[in-house]
Design a protein around this motif. Structure first.
Motif, short mmCIF file in Angstrom:
data_model
loop_
_atom_site.label_atom_id
_atom_site.label_comp_id
_atom_site.label_asym_id
_atom_site.label_seq_id
_atom_site.Cartn_x
_atom_site.Cartn_y
_atom_site.Cartn_z
N ALA A 121 -23.20 -16.05 -0.53
CA ALA A 121 -23.29 -14.99 -1.46
C ALA A 121 -22.51 -15.04 -2.30
CB ALA A 121 -23.29 -13.61 -1.09
N ARG A 122 -21.83 -15.90 -2.50
CA ARG A 122 -20.30 -15.82 -4.22
C ARG A 122 -21.09 -17.38 -5.10
NH1 ARG A 122 -16.19 -14.29 -0.38
NH2 ARG A 122 -15.97 -16.47 -0.01
N HIS A 123 -22.03 -17.85 -4.03
CA HIS A 123 -21.75 -19.44 -4.87
C HIS A 123 -23.33 -19.05 -4.71
CE1 HIS A 123 -19.03 -20.80 -2.76
NE2 HIS A 123 -18.33 -21.70 -3.12
N GLY A 124 -24.06 -17.61 -4.84
CA GLY A 124 -25.11 -17.33 -5.32
C GLY A 124 -26.53 -17.51 -4.55
N VAL A 125 -26.08 -17.72 -2.93
CA VAL A 125 -27.30 -17.92 -1.76
C VAL A 125 -27.66 -16.64 -1.65
CG1 VAL A 125 -28.08 -19.06 0.39
CG2 VAL A 125 -27.17 -20.18 -1.74
#
Length: 348
Positions: free
Chosen positions: A342-346
């Motif tokens: 999530a922190r990487h946009g996934v």
């Protein structure tokens, strides 16, 4: 005396042909269905064909629904036009009855004899104009009804054609899925045999799909259902579950979640066939219980690249991908992969 030149040339040609035949790979090693590489490639190809057939079927089904809705709209409009024509006919009938009642039921010749000439002219003109208006309205409505009926026939023919095409697509999809299921079963058997022997087969160089990934980070599989999550307890694990499981069929392409370098490819043990990738910044991702690998140790990978195929090797109760995020390549340094992605946009 015939020249010896043709015979001298013939010998080298025959030797070259023989060398080509000897050097040519046999069906067992050139990607045929019997080899591990050929089977993995076949599963990957069928996976893509099944996805494409499903997409085309869904598009056809939506088109068919749109045409069927159009047919229903035309039916409603036709019904309205027919009701309007019936009403106009009723109006024409009322005019005729009113004309008859206005004349007291006398024959038209008697009405003309008794009536005042000016009143008779005005009355005839009014009735004639009313009849003309109603007749024109009826003709106009009939033309509209004919146009609607033609449009409805076209829409119905298009709908029926789409339904026939969808039936063909459904049959094609079923045929592909049956072939895919059979190939998956063979691939799973070969993977289990490799893991039992403790030696990974050579990397399968799968034909990568056209570049569809434009983001720096992606999910490890394209379509999935989440199953066991990080920290779950159970009899299958010595302590707690150390990753996120993605429930997918055997042979599903597994993707590198981001750019990095392959630091481990191994077979055997609880994780079965597995791959570990180190990413810039030091974090590592693990892909376990695979049925095939498509990279070698030391290879560089890019986001979305197919690096293997999911399976059920090792300590597994069914086909899935076990995915971990680790601080180091070794076990024992795992952290929850869901917030990390999530922190990487996934978002999973």
């Amino acid at each position: 005396m015939p020249s010896l030149l043709p015979r001298r040339l013939l010998v080298p040609v025959l030797l070259c042909a023989l060398a080509v035949l000897v050097a040519r790979p046999t069906d067992a090693t050139d990607g045929g269905h019997g080899s591990g590489a050929g089977l993995s490639a076949q599963v990957a190809r069928l996976y893509e064909e099944a996805a494409k057939a499903t997409q085309e079927y869904e598009e056809g089904r939506r088109e068919s629904e749109a045409q069927r809705s159009k047919v229903r709209r035309y039916e409603e409009l036709l019904d309205r036009e027919r009701q309007q024509v019936a009403a106009l006919h009723e109006d024409l009938g009322r005019l005729a009855r009113a004309q008859y009642r206005g004349g007291g039921g006398l024959p038209l010749s008697m009405q003309m004899a008794l009536a005042d000439p000016d009143d008779l002219t005005r009355g005839q003109r009014s009735v004639w104009q009313a009849n003309l208006v109603v007749d024109n309205a009826i003709r106009k409505s009939r033309r509209a009804e004919a146009r609607l009926a033609a449009d409805q026939a076209k829409a119905r023919a298009a709908w029926q054609s789409l339904e026939e095409r969808n039936a063909e697509l459904a049959g094609l999809r079923t045929e592909i899925e049956e072939k895919l299921q059979a190939a998956r079963s063979r691939l799973e058997g070969q993977a289990e045999a490799s893991v039992a022997a403790g030696s990974c087969p050579d990397a399968v160089r799968l034909d990568q799909p056209e570049a569809r990934v434009t983001r720096p980070w992606v999910a490890p599989v394209e379509t999935y259902e989440l199953s066991a999550s990080f920290g779950s307890g159970g009899m299958r694990w010595a302590d707690r579950h150390t990753g996120q499981d993605f429930a997918v069929p055997v042979g599903t392409p597994v993707r590198a979640v981001g750019a990095g370098r392959v630091v481990e490819v191994s077979c055997g043990g609880a994780f079965g066939m597995q791959i570990v990738v180190r990413h810039p910044g030091g974090y590592c991702t693990q892909y376990a219980h695979l049925a095939a690998v498509a990279v070698d140790q030391g290879d560089r990978v890019v986001p979305g690249q197919w690096i293997g195929q999911s399976g059920s090797t090792g300590n597994s109760t069914g086909p899935h991908l076990h995915f971990e995020v680790r601080v180091t390549p070794e076990m024992g340094s795992a952290l929850d992969p869901v917030p990390w992605l999530a922190r990487h946009g996934v978002s999973l």
